[in-house]
Design a protein around this motif. Sequence first.
Motif, PDB file in Angstrom:
ATOM      1  N   CYS A   1      34.687  40.384  46.378  1.00 39.65           N
ATOM      2  CA  CYS A   1      34.182  40.445  45.000  1.00 39.65           C
ATOM      3  C   CYS A   1      34.746  39.335  44.123  1.00 39.65           C
ATOM      4  O   CYS A   1      34.072  38.856  43.210  1.00 39.65           O
ATOM      5  N   ASP A   2      35.987  38.955  44.376  1.00 40.80           N
ATOM      6  CA  ASP A   2      36.670  38.007  43.497  1.00 40.80           C
ATOM      7  C   ASP A   2      37.836  37.398  44.280  1.00 40.80           C
ATOM      8  O   ASP A   2      38.567  38.135  44.948  1.00 40.80           O
ATOM      9  N   PRO A   3      38.029  36.077  44.212  1.00 46.02           N
ATOM     10  CA  PRO A   3      39.114  35.459  44.992  1.00 46.02           C
ATOM     11  C   PRO A   3      40.501  35.965  44.617  1.00 46.02           C
ATOM     12  O   PRO A   3      41.415  35.935  45.446  1.00 46.02           O
ATOM     13  N   ARG A   4      40.669  36.461  43.393  1.00 50.31           N
ATOM     14  CA  ARG A   4      41.979  36.976  42.993  1.00 50.31           C
ATOM     15  C   ARG A   4      42.354  38.230  43.772  1.00 50.31           C
ATOM     16  O   ARG A   4      43.533  38.490  44.023  1.00 50.31           O
ATOM     17  N   VAL A   5      41.346  39.011  44.151  1.00 54.77           N
ATOM     18  CA  VAL A   5      41.617  40.282  44.828  1.00 54.77           C
ATOM     19  C   VAL A   5      42.265  40.033  46.183  1.00 54.77           C
ATOM     20  O   VAL A   5      43.255  40.684  46.538  1.00 54.77           O
ATOM     21  N   VAL A  25      46.065  35.449  38.428  1.00 54.38           N
ATOM     22  CA  VAL A  25      46.706  36.247  39.470  1.00 54.38           C
ATOM     23  C   VAL A  25      48.093  36.709  39.033  1.00 54.38           C
ATOM     24  O   VAL A  25      48.489  37.861  39.257  1.00 54.38           O
ATOM     25  N   GLY A  26      48.845  35.815  38.390  1.00 47.21           N
ATOM     26  CA  GLY A  26      50.200  36.167  37.966  1.00 47.21           C
ATOM     27  C   GLY A  26      50.236  37.306  36.974  1.00 47.21           C
ATOM     28  O   GLY A  26      51.045  38.236  37.096  1.00 47.21           O
ATOM     29  N   SER A  27      49.353  37.264  35.981  1.00 51.04           N
ATOM     30  CA  SER A  27      49.342  38.330  34.980  1.00 51.04           C
ATOM     31  C   SER A  27      48.875  39.648  35.581  1.00 51.04           C
ATOM     32  O   SER A  27      49.363  40.726  35.217  1.00 51.04           O
ATOM     33  N   LEU A  28      47.939  39.587  36.525  1.00 45.90           N
ATOM     34  CA  LEU A  28      47.474  40.812  37.176  1.00 45.90           C
ATOM     35  C   LEU A  28      48.554  41.410  38.067  1.00 45.90           C
ATOM     36  O   LEU A  28      48.713  42.633  38.110  1.00 45.90           O
ATOM     37  N   LEU A  29      49.305  40.564  38.754  1.00 46.70           N
ATOM     38  CA  LEU A  29      50.386  41.073  39.600  1.00 46.70           C
ATOM     39  C   LEU A  29      51.451  41.750  38.749  1.00 46.70           C
ATOM     40  O   LEU A  29      51.914  42.861  39.064  1.00 46.70           O
ATOM     41  N   SER A  30      51.833  41.104  37.653  1.00 42.55           N
ATOM     42  CA  SER A  30      52.804  41.709  36.745  1.00 42.55           C
ATOM     43  C   SER A  30      52.270  43.027  36.188  1.00 42.55           C
ATOM     44  O   SER A  30      52.992  44.031  36.109  1.00 42.55           O
ATOM     45  N   GLY A  31      50.991  43.022  35.829  1.00 42.41           N
ATOM     46  CA  GLY A  31      50.375  44.236  35.312  1.00 42.41           C
ATOM     47  C   GLY A  31      50.361  45.361  36.324  1.00 42.41           C
ATOM     48  O   GLY A  31      50.552  46.533  35.980  1.00 42.41           O
ATOM     49  N   ALA A  33      26.696  43.021  41.954  1.00 44.89           N
ATOM     50  CA  ALA A  33      27.054  43.747  40.731  1.00 44.89           C
ATOM     51  C   ALA A  33      28.560  43.749  40.509  1.00 44.89           C
ATOM     52  O   ALA A  33      29.044  43.593  39.379  1.00 44.89           O
ATOM     53  N   ALA A  34      29.326  43.917  41.595  1.00 41.99           N
ATOM     54  CA  ALA A  34      30.781  43.928  41.478  1.00 41.99           C
ATOM     55  C   ALA A  34      31.312  42.561  41.071  1.00 41.99           C
ATOM     56  O   ALA A  34      32.240  42.453  40.259  1.00 41.99           O
ATOM     57  N   ALA A  35      30.741  41.495  41.617  1.00 37.58           N
ATOM     58  CA  ALA A  35      31.183  40.142  41.277  1.00 37.58           C
ATOM     59  C   ALA A  35      30.943  39.836  39.803  1.00 37.58           C
ATOM     60  O   ALA A  35      31.725  39.128  39.160  1.00 37.58           O
ATOM     61  N   ALA A  36      29.860  40.385  39.238  1.00 32.87           N
ATOM     62  CA  ALA A  36      29.585  40.181  37.814  1.00 32.87           C
ATOM     63  C   ALA A  36      30.662  40.824  36.950  1.00 32.87           C
ATOM     64  O   ALA A  36      31.073  40.271  35.920  1.00 32.87           O
ATOM     65  N   PHE A  39      47.158  40.467  49.520  1.00 32.84           N
ATOM     66  CA  PHE A  39      48.152  39.878  50.413  1.00 32.84           C
ATOM     67  C   PHE A  39      49.555  39.987  49.821  1.00 32.84           C
ATOM     68  O   PHE A  39      50.505  40.373  50.516  1.00 32.84           O
ATOM     69  N   VAL A  40      49.706  39.665  48.535  1.00 33.52           N
ATOM     70  CA  VAL A  40      51.032  39.668  47.905  1.00 33.52           C
ATOM     71  C   VAL A  40      51.598  41.083  47.839  1.00 33.52           C
ATOM     72  O   VAL A  40      52.778  41.306  48.142  1.00 33.52           O
ATOM     73  N   VAL A  41      50.782  42.049  47.435  1.00 30.63           N
ATOM     74  CA  VAL A  41      51.268  43.426  47.325  1.00 30.63           C
ATOM     75  C   VAL A  41      51.677  43.968  48.692  1.00 30.63           C
ATOM     76  O   VAL A  41      52.725  44.622  48.829  1.00 30.63           O
TER      77      VAL A  41
END
Length: 272
Positions: free
Chosen positions: A46-50, A164-170, A150-153, A55-57
């Motif tokens: 859906c998104d490259p950040r996912v 990615v950094g802010s999402l990981l911290s979040g 629909a998910a990509a939108a 992987f990181v988690v």
Amino acid sequence: GVEGVARARVPIVKCVDSDSRIPADISIDNRRARAKTALLASYARCDPRVRTLLFVVKRWAARRAINDPRASFPNSYTWCQLLIAYLQLCSPPVLPSLTSLAGGEWSDAWSADPLLVLPALDEGGDGGGEGEPERAAHELRRDHAAVLEAAAAVAAASRTSQDVGSLLSGFFHFWADWLGEGGSGRGGALAQWWVVCTRIGAPLQQADKAWPEGAAGREWHLFPIEDPVDEDHDLGRVLTPRSLAVLKQELSRAAQTLAEGGTLEQVLREHQ
């Protein structure tokens, strides 16, 4: 090495590739595992950040030694579900519920060419008359593409404000707070009263969730997490009061490290 785990909920063989040193679990005739793999792979598309965050988690949980159900910790699949749940609940949301978009069910056919797996999904026999498998495969491909589009939108709308950094911290702050270690003062009330549910993309009240009774009624539901592929399965059932306390500490440690300007290397530092 190779190790058999016969007493697992689904018996598996654990092994490590001799070249890459990547660990793997092998099971036989496990259709739910195929559906789970398909679901995670589709979320990752859906998104490259996912993909990066997954992987990181998973790497963080392995390095901190909190990903082994035999030690009363969530497995890697459960950590993936927690990440997906956070990405559904953060603001703005990064992911919708693919299960809901798909009509409430997730088929293991979506992980591969549907023509190869439709016979295994057909509980009733030969799959109908001539041409039926091909037509069903076409419908699966079309529906799968529509769901991912629909998910990509949804994901695209959040890219400018959340890297990615802010999402990981979040992610670390969110679950530390959920378990009562994030400084909100809620004392873990969210984990006590709500069930994490990526199937619908929102928490469920525990009062509305009737879990099947575990072995001799001894299963814990301290941090309930519904498996979207098996609604009667609490992925958090392996946690005990002791391991839950460790989980809180690790989430809080990671959140605090990033909040204080620490590096990813510090977050991923191997547990001694």
